[in-house]
Design an enzyme around this catalytic site. Structure first.
Site, PDB file in Angstrom:
ATOM      1  CE  LYS A 261      21.250 -22.944 -15.959  1.00 56.47           C
ATOM      2  NZ  LYS A 261      21.752 -23.675 -14.783  1.00 56.47           N
TER       3      LYS A 261
ATOM      4  CG  HIS B 182      22.856 -19.147 -18.201  1.00 57.67           C
ATOM      5  ND1 HIS B 182      21.499 -19.314 -18.028  1.00 57.67           N
ATOM      6  CD2 HIS B 182      23.409 -19.247 -16.961  1.00 57.67           C
ATOM      7  CE1 HIS B 182      21.239 -19.500 -16.746  1.00 57.67           C
ATOM      8  NE2 HIS B 182      22.372 -19.461 -16.078  1.00 57.67           N
TER       9      HIS B 182
ATOM     10  CB  SER C  60      22.660 -16.527 -14.644  1.00 57.23           C
ATOM     11  OG  SER C  60      23.081 -16.138 -13.345  1.00 57.23           O
TER      12      SER C  60
END
Length: 385
Positions: A235, A204, A176
């Site tokens: 996300k 992610h 990240s």
């Protein structure tokens, strides 16, 4: 309580004091922070779906159908048909037999690691893994062996040093803070050669990597190779909650053993409806993902052309390295004054002397927005010198 005041003073003296910045309105490319409208260049809302009309509609419909709260834990009164549907769909996306929802990605990592691992286990953990993985490893009581970030030679050496029947390699799929992708093909080979489990946190990567947005496993063409897949809906999937996907036995085991699942009130049907709709959208529409990644590549090239030091990535996460903490904070503040919000990331979130601006692109950003950001970054950087 004097120790609290003293500790806060120490944090401030180190330049690591954190304060909340409050947003007004929806999470979109233009947001209002502190009554100032700015271009948001730091959101994990990668596909721009947080304000998508289709998702908002199903969320409103969910209120009419289910109300606003779930009313209990999943093992008492909190399991709804829509929870089951989302678990089935995420299992399909991840090419797994089953999946289980958790309230956050953090709780998913804590739940799965502490349920499976104990003092009899050895965990090989990448040094840049997310805090939720680190905390899960510590809480498990297992022997933790940290290997250098994405250093496969170091991992191989440590695997040889630490023998045992119960071993697992745990890694982020996309890191990240750096935006780089785990070397999953090498990790899988090491695991197969040494009979070690593999767990990947795809927070992610889900919705972003792979032809269908399935994540790092699909990105590398390694279908079915990862034993445990963890991720979030917060996300690219524009909602809340986490998940674990794997074999039928794994999921049944977690239902009975994962404390962060058993002892938590279930996710609201509203956010589950939003995640489910977002999942349908990414399955049917590859253009959002492709445009996002193309823009990310172009933006990185432009930053390099202008002489900036960045950590190159194949994801929408673009770290612009500054180094000094105070300079990074000032850089961020000056950009905010120019109408751009990019927070500075400092230790302990990143190693010392690697403070940065963590730029993230959204699918809703257009070239006009990105050129504006490039010009302002260049302008502010000159003023900083």
């Amino acid at each position: 309580m004097n120790f609290l005041k003293k500790e806060l003073e120490n944090i401030k003296n180190k330049g690591q004091y954190r304060e909340l910045t409050y947003l007004k309105g929806s999470q979109n490319k233009y947001c209002s922070f502190e009554d100032k409208k700015v271009l948001l260049m730091a959101s994990n809302n990668y596909l721009g779906l947080c304000d998508d009309e289709r998702i908002k509609k199903v969320s409103k419909d969910a209120i009419d159908n289910y109300g606003v709260g779930s009313g209990g834990s999943r093992l008492t009164t909190g399991s709804y048909d829509i929870h089951k549907k989302l678990e089935e769909e995420i299992a399909i996306l991840k090419n797994r037999e089953a999946a289980l929802l958790f309230n956050t990605g953090y709780m998913a990592n804590i739940g799965v690691i502490t349920s499976i691992c104990n003092k009899e286990w050895i965990i090989f953990s990448d040094e840049f893994n997310h805090a939720s993985i680190i905390d899960g490893c510590r809480l498990s009581g297992a022997k933790i062996v940290v290997y250098k970030h994405s250093d496969m030679k170091d991992l191989k050496q440590k695997v040889k040093l630490y023998k045992g029947a119960k071993r697992i390699i745990i890694t982020d799929g996309v890191f990240s803070m750096d935006g780089d992708i785990a070397k999953l093909p090498d990790i899988i080979k090491i695991s197969k050669d040494n009979d070690i489990w593999v767990m990947v946190d795809d927070a992610h990567a889900t919705g972003i990597l792979g032809e269908k947005g399935s994540g790092t496993e699909e990105y590398f063409g390694l279908k079915g190779q990862v034993d445990i897949q963890v991720g979030t809906f917060s996300k690219a999937l524009a909602s809340e909650g986490g998940y674990v996907a794997g074999s039928y036995e794994l999921i049944e085991y977690l239902k009975n053993k994962a404390r962060s699942f058993i002892y938590s009130t279930a996710l609201s049907p509203i956010v589950v409806s939003a995640a489910l709709k977002a999942l349908y959208i990414i399955k049917k529409d590859n253009n959002l993902r492709k445009n996002l990644l193309n823009n990310s590549k172009w933006f990185q090239e432009e930053l390099k052309e202008r002489g900036f030091c960045i950590l190159e990535s194949e994801t929408p996460i673009i770290p612009l390295l500054v180094g000094d903490e105070d300079k990074a904070m000032k850089f961020s503040k000056m950009l905010f004054e120019e109408g751009i919000f990019i927070p500075a990331i400092r230790p302990p979130s990143v190693p010392k002397d690697t403070s940065r601006l963590r730029i993230t692109l959204m699918a809703t950003h257009i070239k006009e927005d990105l050129n504006f950001v490039l010009d302002k970054i260049s302008y502010v950087f000159k003023k900083l010198k």
